[in-house]
Design a protein around this motif. Sequence first.
Motif, PDB file in Angstrom:
ATOM      1  N   LYS A 160      11.464  -7.536   4.175  1.00  0.00           N
ATOM      2  CA  LYS A 160      10.210  -8.010   3.570  1.00  0.00           C
ATOM      3  C   LYS A 160       9.139  -8.194   4.640  1.00  0.00           C
ATOM      4  CE  LYS A 160       8.330 -11.950   1.072  1.00  0.00           C
ATOM      5  NZ  LYS A 160       8.657 -13.280   0.536  1.00  0.00           N
TER       6      LYS A 160
ATOM      7  N   GLY B 187       8.247  -4.824   6.338  1.00  0.00           N
ATOM      8  CA  GLY B 187       7.485  -3.990   5.417  1.00  0.00           C
ATOM      9  C   GLY B 187       6.053  -4.459   5.277  1.00  0.00           C
ATOM     10  N   LEU B 188       5.868  -5.752   5.114  1.00  0.00           N
ATOM     11  CA  LEU B 188       4.514  -6.293   5.008  1.00  0.00           C
ATOM     12  C   LEU B 188       3.714  -6.062   6.283  1.00  0.00           C
ATOM     13  CD1 LEU B 188       5.083  -9.652   3.109  1.00  0.00           C
ATOM     14  CD2 LEU B 188       3.897  -7.621   2.282  1.00  0.00           C
TER      15      LEU B 188
ATOM     16  N   VAL C  65       2.710  -2.325   6.427  1.00  0.00           N
ATOM     17  CA  VAL C  65       1.653  -2.001   5.460  1.00  0.00           C
ATOM     18  C   VAL C  65       0.318  -2.588   5.916  1.00  0.00           C
ATOM     19  CG1 VAL C  65       0.847  -2.433   3.115  1.00  0.00           C
ATOM     20  CG2 VAL C  65       3.179  -1.669   3.499  1.00  0.00           C
TER      21      VAL C  65
ATOM     22  N   ASN D 106       2.030   3.023   6.393  1.00  0.00           N
ATOM     23  CA  ASN D 106       1.997   2.605   4.990  1.00  0.00           C
ATOM     24  C   ASN D 106       3.203   3.115   4.215  1.00  0.00           C
ATOM     25  OD1 ASN D 106      -0.306   0.946   4.663  1.00  0.00           O
ATOM     26  ND2 ASN D 106      -1.592   2.730   4.924  1.00  0.00           N
ATOM     27  N   ILE D 107       3.601   4.342   4.444  1.00  0.00           N
ATOM     28  CA  ILE D 107       4.775   4.883   3.750  1.00  0.00           C
ATOM     29  C   ILE D 107       6.044   4.174   4.201  1.00  0.00           C
ATOM     30  CG2 ILE D 107       6.215   6.949   3.493  1.00  0.00           C
ATOM     31  CD1 ILE D 107       3.611   8.575   3.481  1.00  0.00           C
ATOM     32  N   SER D 108       6.176   3.943   5.496  1.00  0.00           N
ATOM     33  CA  SER D 108       7.354   3.239   6.011  1.00  0.00           C
ATOM     34  C   SER D 108       7.429   1.811   5.480  1.00  0.00           C
ATOM     35  CB  SER D 108       7.325   3.202   7.539  1.00  0.00           C
ATOM     36  OG  SER D 108       7.295   4.489   8.073  1.00  0.00           O
ATOM     37  N   GLY D 109       6.301   1.122   5.501  1.00  0.00           N
ATOM     38  CA  GLY D 109       6.269  -0.254   4.999  1.00  0.00           C
ATOM     39  C   GLY D 109       6.567  -0.334   3.517  1.00  0.00           C
ATOM     40  N   ALA D 110       6.011   0.605   2.758  1.00  0.00           N
ATOM     41  CA  ALA D 110       6.270   0.605   1.314  1.00  0.00           C
ATOM     42  C   ALA D 110       7.740   0.872   1.022  1.00  0.00           C
ATOM     43  CB  ALA D 110       5.397   1.650   0.635  1.00  0.00           C
ATOM     44  N   SER D 111       8.364   1.761   1.776  1.00  0.00           N
ATOM     45  CA  SER D 111       9.787   2.037   1.535  1.00  0.00           C
ATOM     46  C   SER D 111      10.641   0.821   1.872  1.00  0.00           C
ATOM     47  CB  SER D 111      10.240   3.264   2.323  1.00  0.00           C
ATOM     48  OG  SER D 111      10.193   3.004   3.708  1.00  0.00           O
TER      49      SER D 111
ATOM     50  N   LEU E  25       9.624  -2.300   1.635  1.00  0.00           N
ATOM     51  CA  LEU E  25       9.384  -3.267   0.565  1.00  0.00           C
ATOM     52  C   LEU E  25      10.143  -2.895  -0.698  1.00  0.00           C
ATOM     53  CD1 LEU E  25       5.586  -3.999   1.020  1.00  0.00           C
ATOM     54  CD2 LEU E  25       7.498  -5.529   1.491  1.00  0.00           C
ATOM     55  N   PHE E  26      10.212  -1.604  -1.018  1.00  0.00           N
ATOM     56  CA  PHE E  26      10.987  -1.176  -2.181  1.00  0.00           C
ATOM     57  C   PHE E  26      12.474  -1.461  -1.967  1.00  0.00           C
ATOM     58  CE2 PHE E  26       7.456   1.962  -3.216  1.00  0.00           C
ATOM     59  CZ  PHE E  26       6.963   1.165  -4.230  1.00  0.00           C
TER      60      PHE E  26
END
Length: 62
Positions: free
Chosen positions: A5, A8-9, A12, A43-48, A50-51
């Motif tokens: 978490k 990821g934040l 992003v 952004n893509i790494s952080g979003a993944s 977080l998912f």
Amino acid sequence: MMNNKLTGLTLVLTGLVLLMLSITLQSQTSIWVVLLGASIVLNISGASLLFKFLKESVKTTN
């Protein structure tokens, strides 16, 4: 689980900062390309991440 978490934040938010910096540049130079590319990757790494965090938290609540 909490590490995904926060990481990821952080990724992003860093990606968003780089995106804003790339928008403020007047000319599209090599620095602009590097900032925009790094922003997309972060952004893509952080979003993944977080998912992944959300998927794990749903598993533990069920």
